[in-house]
Write a protein that holds these residues in place. Structure first.
Motif, PDB file in Angstrom:
ATOM      1  N   PRO A 115      -2.530   9.851   7.100  1.00  0.00           N
ATOM      2  CA  PRO A 115      -2.279   9.396   6.370  1.00  0.00           C
ATOM      3  C   PRO A 115      -0.967   8.147   6.079  1.00  0.00           C
ATOM      4  O   PRO A 115       0.174   9.284   6.923  1.00  0.00           O
ATOM      5  CB  PRO A 115      -2.854   9.471   4.665  1.00  0.00           C
ATOM      6  CG  PRO A 115      -3.524   9.687   4.679  1.00  0.00           C
ATOM      7  CD  PRO A 115      -3.273  11.396   6.192  1.00  0.00           C
ATOM      8  N   TYR A 145      -9.231   2.234   2.318  1.00  0.00           N
ATOM      9  CA  TYR A 145      -7.441   3.398   2.242  1.00  0.00           C
ATOM     10  C   TYR A 145      -7.470   3.824   1.313  1.00  0.00           C
ATOM     11  O   TYR A 145      -7.377   4.793   1.092  1.00  0.00           O
ATOM     12  CB  TYR A 145      -6.632   2.531   3.590  1.00  0.00           C
ATOM     13  CG  TYR A 145      -5.317   3.791   3.654  1.00  0.00           C
ATOM     14  CD1 TYR A 145      -5.458   4.976   4.926  1.00  0.00           C
ATOM     15  CD2 TYR A 145      -4.133   3.638   2.823  1.00  0.00           C
ATOM     16  CE1 TYR A 145      -3.769   5.107   4.592  1.00  0.00           C
ATOM     17  CE2 TYR A 145      -3.474   4.872   2.703  1.00  0.00           C
ATOM     18  CZ  TYR A 145      -2.983   5.212   4.024  1.00  0.00           C
ATOM     19  OH  TYR A 145      -1.752   5.385   3.772  1.00  0.00           O
ATOM     20  N   LEU A 159      -8.527   5.762  11.055  1.00  0.00           N
ATOM     21  CA  LEU A 159      -9.380   5.580   9.414  1.00  0.00           C
ATOM     22  C   LEU A 159     -10.469   6.358   8.930  1.00  0.00           C
ATOM     23  O   LEU A 159     -10.750   7.383   7.964  1.00  0.00           O
ATOM     24  CB  LEU A 159      -9.642   4.385   8.949  1.00  0.00           C
ATOM     25  CG  LEU A 159     -10.305   4.178   6.897  1.00  0.00           C
ATOM     26  CD1 LEU A 159      -8.732   4.529   6.429  1.00  0.00           C
ATOM     27  CD2 LEU A 159     -10.734   2.426   7.015  1.00  0.00           C
ATOM     28  N   GLN A 209      -0.629   3.757  -2.692  1.00  0.00           N
ATOM     29  CA  GLN A 209      -1.534   5.002  -2.364  1.00  0.00           C
ATOM     30  C   GLN A 209      -0.994   5.987  -3.580  1.00  0.00           C
ATOM     31  O   GLN A 209      -1.516   6.806  -3.725  1.00  0.00           O
ATOM     32  CB  GLN A 209      -0.681   5.101  -1.519  1.00  0.00           C
ATOM     33  CG  GLN A 209      -0.166   5.352  -0.797  1.00  0.00           C
ATOM     34  CD  GLN A 209      -0.056   6.386   0.664  1.00  0.00           C
ATOM     35  OE1 GLN A 209      -0.824   6.239   1.269  1.00  0.00           O
ATOM     36  NE2 GLN A 209       1.531   5.927   1.648  1.00  0.00           N
ATOM     37  N   ALA A 250      -4.439   6.630  10.425  1.00  0.00           N
ATOM     38  CA  ALA A 250      -5.035   5.785   9.585  1.00  0.00           C
ATOM     39  C   ALA A 250      -4.869   4.161   8.686  1.00  0.00           C
ATOM     40  O   ALA A 250      -4.980   3.764   8.665  1.00  0.00           O
ATOM     41  CB  ALA A 250      -5.099   6.640   8.103  1.00  0.00           C
ATOM     42  N   ALA A 251      -3.026   4.387   9.133  1.00  0.00           N
ATOM     43  CA  ALA A 251      -2.510   2.845   8.289  1.00  0.00           C
ATOM     44  C   ALA A 251      -2.685   2.322   9.233  1.00  0.00           C
ATOM     45  O   ALA A 251      -2.447   0.694   8.766  1.00  0.00           O
ATOM     46  CB  ALA A 251      -1.200   3.330   7.846  1.00  0.00           C
ATOM     47  N   TYR A 253       0.326  -1.138  -0.031  1.00  0.00           N
ATOM     48  CA  TYR A 253       0.103   0.107  -0.370  1.00  0.00           C
ATOM     49  C   TYR A 253       1.089   1.154  -0.036  1.00  0.00           C
ATOM     50  O   TYR A 253       0.662   2.203  -0.867  1.00  0.00           O
ATOM     51  CB  TYR A 253      -1.373  -0.278   1.398  1.00  0.00           C
ATOM     52  CG  TYR A 253      -0.067   0.349   2.639  1.00  0.00           C
ATOM     53  CD1 TYR A 253      -0.396   1.751   2.698  1.00  0.00           C
ATOM     54  CD2 TYR A 253       0.211   0.066   3.169  1.00  0.00           C
ATOM     55  CE1 TYR A 253       0.670   2.536   4.176  1.00  0.00           C
ATOM     56  CE2 TYR A 253       0.974  -0.258   4.841  1.00  0.00           C
ATOM     57  CZ  TYR A 253       0.856   1.435   4.793  1.00  0.00           C
ATOM     58  OH  TYR A 253       1.314   1.980   6.047  1.00  0.00           O
ATOM     59  N   CYS A 288     -11.154  10.198   6.387  1.00  0.00           N
ATOM     60  CA  CYS A 288     -12.568  10.175   5.527  1.00  0.00           C
ATOM     61  C   CYS A 288     -12.788  11.698   5.581  1.00  0.00           C
ATOM     62  O   CYS A 288     -12.951  11.893   4.524  1.00  0.00           O
ATOM     63  CB  CYS A 288     -12.720   9.471   5.727  1.00  0.00           C
ATOM     64  SG  CYS A 288     -12.372   7.189   5.266  1.00  0.00           S
TER      65      CYS A 288
END
Length: 258
Positions: free
Chosen positions: A212, A161, A235, A72, A216-217, A68, A239
């Protein structure tokens, strides 16, 4: 609703006709799966020499989803191009002539990009998880199954995510109207700012719980992290931040000339 359906269909025709769309999706899976193979193919040696504490903290799910970090950025390119490709070619003027209600045009782009990003993100996360666990098992390293506690949540959360990152890129692309500027800002958000987190004053540190590649990860992990005990809350906060950027993008898109 009928007019929005027409705008959505027009955006789908434009998106699928762009060679860059398919190239970016191919790059997303090629790079994502390649990184997964590189990150997991030699894990057996590392695990064998690990300490007891490191083995206890071993999280095969999170390790298999590390792609990711690169994915991303690739999916951010896809999100950015949904908007900036039209500015680069001047097609945005034609789009605004056909769909003069700007909020409808941008909403169609957001809905379409969300659908593509969710499908692509979830497909990539499931693929990297399965490949990673297969390689772990082949090396005699403890692996995970989708039915294990927290595993499915981590994989699905990873896909969401990536979709959120794509939406952030759309917002940045709309505000900046240039691919290079939007991607530079995205790189700064996901890598540069977290890397300099220690330089920020203490009253700002709470923001990183929803950032991020930071709080959130934590959704990618199945082994609890004391620093981020509520990964889905983290997360969700990310958002909300993405939603704020999109709201600003709608305002800017509505008010300026083009």
């Amino acid at each position: 609703m009928r007019f929005f359906g027409h705008a959505l269909h027009a955006e789908w025709v434009k998106l699928r006709s762009l060679q860059s769309t398919w190239n970016t999706l191919a790059c997303l899976f090629g790079v994502g799966l390649g990184v997964t193979f590189l990150a997991t193919s030699k894990v057996g040696e590392q695990y064998g020499s690990a300490s007891a504490a490191e083995k206890l903290a071993w999280d095969p799910t999170e390790r298999s989803l590390t792609a990711y970090l690169v994915a991303q950025l690739v999916i951010g390119v896809l999100g950015t191009l949904v908007v900036t490709s039209e500015y680069a070619t001047g097609l945005v003027r034609t789009s605004l002539t056909v769909t003069p209600r700007r909020h409808r045009l941008l909403a169609a782009k957001v809905v379409l990009a969300t659908a593509v990003a969710v499908v692509a993100g979830q497909a990539l996360m499931f693929a990297t998880f399965l490949i990673g666990q297969t390689l772990f098992a082949a090396q005699g390293v403890p692996s995970a199954r989708l039915g294990d506690p927290g595993v499915l949540s981590a994989v699905v959360g990873g896909g969401l995510y990536l979709a959120a990152i794509a939406l952030l890129a759309i917002g940045l692309g709309t505000i900046m109207r240039a691919t290079a500027g939007a991607l530079t800002t995205l790189v700064g958000i996901v890598f540069l700012v977290p890397g300099l987190a220690g330089l920020f004053p203490s009253w700002v540190q709470g923001v990183f719980d929803y950032w991020p590649t930071q709080g959130a990860a934590a959704v990618f992990a199945t082994v609890p992290d004391p620093a981020y005990p509520d990964p889905w809350l983290n997360l969700g906060g990310m958002c909300l931040g993405v939603a704020a950027v999109l709201a600003a993008a709608f305002v800017v898109f509505q008010r300026r000339d083009v």
